[in-house]
Design an enzyme around this catalytic site. Sequence first.
Site, PDB file in Angstrom:
ATOM      1  N   LEU A  16       0.819  -1.215   0.000  1.00  0.00           N
ATOM      2  CA  LEU A  16       0.000   0.000   0.000  1.00  0.00           C
ATOM      3  C   LEU A  16       0.848   1.258   0.000  1.00  0.00           C
ATOM      4  O   LEU A  16       0.438   2.290  -0.512  1.00  0.00           O
ATOM      5  CB  LEU A  16      -0.931   0.002   1.218  1.00  0.00           C
ATOM      6  CG  LEU A  16      -2.002  -1.101   1.258  1.00  0.00           C
ATOM      7  CD1 LEU A  16      -2.745  -1.059   2.586  1.00  0.00           C
ATOM      8  CD2 LEU A  16      -2.974  -0.936   0.100  1.00  0.00           C
ATOM      9  N   GLY A  17       2.023   1.180   0.613  1.00  0.00           N
ATOM     10  CA  GLY A  17       2.864   2.365   0.643  1.00  0.00           C
ATOM     11  C   GLY A  17       4.060   2.199   1.561  1.00  0.00           C
ATOM     12  O   GLY A  17       4.149   1.244   2.329  1.00  0.00           O
ATOM     13  N   GLY A  19       6.776   4.412   4.263  1.00  0.00           N
ATOM     14  CA  GLY A  19       7.083   5.610   5.031  1.00  0.00           C
ATOM     15  C   GLY A  19       8.544   5.607   5.403  1.00  0.00           C
ATOM     16  O   GLY A  19       9.315   4.744   4.966  1.00  0.00           O
ATOM     17  N   VAL A  24       3.707  -0.538   4.510  1.00  0.00           N
ATOM     18  CA  VAL A  24       2.361  -1.017   4.820  1.00  0.00           C
ATOM     19  C   VAL A  24       1.878  -1.887   3.660  1.00  0.00           C
ATOM     20  O   VAL A  24       1.954  -1.481   2.491  1.00  0.00           O
ATOM     21  CB  VAL A  24       1.384   0.148   5.057  1.00  0.00           C
ATOM     22  CG1 VAL A  24      -0.004  -0.389   5.412  1.00  0.00           C
ATOM     23  CG2 VAL A  24       1.900   1.060   6.168  1.00  0.00           C
ATOM     24  N   LYS A  39       1.539  -3.286   8.954  1.00  0.00           N
ATOM     25  CA  LYS A  39       2.611  -2.292   8.991  1.00  0.00           C
ATOM     26  C   LYS A  39       3.859  -2.970   9.541  1.00  0.00           C
ATOM     27  O   LYS A  39       3.856  -3.492  10.660  1.00  0.00           O
ATOM     28  CB  LYS A  39       2.197  -1.111   9.870  1.00  0.00           C
ATOM     29  CG  LYS A  39       3.200   0.034   9.900  1.00  0.00           C
ATOM     30  CD  LYS A  39       2.609   1.217  10.669  1.00  0.00           C
ATOM     31  CE  LYS A  39       3.545   2.406  10.667  1.00  0.00           C
ATOM     32  NZ  LYS A  39       2.951   3.570  11.370  1.00  0.00           N
ATOM     33  N   ASP A 133       1.028  14.217  15.128  1.00  0.00           N
ATOM     34  CA  ASP A 133       1.291  14.291  13.691  1.00  0.00           C
ATOM     35  C   ASP A 133      -0.021  14.217  12.901  1.00  0.00           C
ATOM     36  O   ASP A 133      -0.142  13.453  11.947  1.00  0.00           O
ATOM     37  CB  ASP A 133       2.250  13.176  13.256  1.00  0.00           C
ATOM     38  CG  ASP A 133       2.894  13.470  11.890  1.00  0.00           C
ATOM     39  OD1 ASP A 133       2.927  14.658  11.487  1.00  0.00           O
ATOM     40  OD2 ASP A 133       3.352  12.523  11.240  1.00  0.00           O
TER      41      ASP A 133
END
Length: 449
Positions: A16-17, A19, A24, A39, A133
């Site tokens: 999904l992505g 960081g 993730v 994650k 955040d």
Amino acid sequence: MVQPTHFGRYSVIRRLGNGGFAAVWLARDEELDAEVAVKVLAEHWVDDLDVRRRFVEEGRFLRKVESPYVIGVHDSGTTDDERPFLVLTYADRGTLADRIKDGPLPLAEALEVIENVSSGLQELHDRGVLHRDVKPENVLFRSTPTGERAMLGDLGLGKSLDKVSRVTMPGGTPAYVAPEQVRGDVLDPRADLYALAAVTYAALSGRPPYSATTLAAVLAVDGPPAPLETVPAAVNEVIRRGLSKDRDQRWPDVRSFAEALHAAAEAPAKTRRLTLNPWVAATVAAALLGGAGGYLGWQYGVQHQTVRVMDKSQALSVELPREWARTRAGDGWQPQGATSQLPGLLVSRDNNRWTGSDADVPGIFIGVLPTGQLPSAATLLVPATCAASADQTDTPSTATVKYAGCPAGMTTYERVKQFGEKLVRIEVRAEDAAQAEQVLDSVEYKPRS
């Protein structure tokens, strides 16, 4: 990165992505036959004990909150190469950051998103956790049986309140972080409230309130952000207070901010309909728009001394001294002879006092009239107490009456002006005659096609 096949009992579907600290993955819980987000700590951080601790701590923070508006942690584990992972609620409809790339959200949609997020954030605070955040990338959307829900995710910077009361370190995303968080001050929930106000601004404008790209630049921000032109003035005021650099000037908590935002957006304009002759003195006619509610679009003029204000339809506008624009309403009016509301705008120091012909309140009323012929200045009715000082002037496109010292110390202009096939009624009241004339001449009517 090679795609793994499994994390424990979770079979990997796709990434999904990524960081800075983790990747993730979308996966399927083979026992429950459900999609989840997994994650996983990034490989290059596996030996960093502090990062590893913070990663695990995020899961503990999330487990403290059982909320439909906060991404939940359902499980945790360790990969074959000893990296910790968290099994999270899968938000299948992307992020707020994705959506505002295409432009601002409509007010009603943005309010629903912020209401959801504020509920989750308040529940974190009630359980002693700061997020630290809050930003559009951390506002995620999940399908529900009746539509979707916005949820707050990624507590990678989250801290328990007992820890931040002792010591904290600078951190956060520059465009959304509170100044005190950048300075490394002791934090409280008002730091998250600031970030939420910044996210609200971004949802309604498509961009953050300030252009800071580094934490140092956050401290250089001076003054409130530019007002949003597509929302009621009261909404701007709620957001502006949430973005105060001095946290003592902000709303006391997230719940208060959310409630004030909802009230500001939902407060009906106090519109009153008239059954009077269209040429009746506007000291009475100005009551049509009531108090300070309603729509306001505005732009700063030269050196911020003036503002150009628009009505809800964005057809009417006027440039006037900024100090006049303390109360404004622009949802329209319905003069005699009209079968529906027409564009109308009232801006003054005090709309509640404006309706009296003896009120020494600077301001302006503008309203579109039903189709008809331009009247003569002699037909514009003037309050009897002001008739002695009235001067009448006719031109091919205007009918104007000016009366001075009525009320005492004020100059008032009554005008009907022709814009193409439309007539617009204007009343300006000011302490200075030249200023009143300047404002009067700045009125524009440009109906949107």
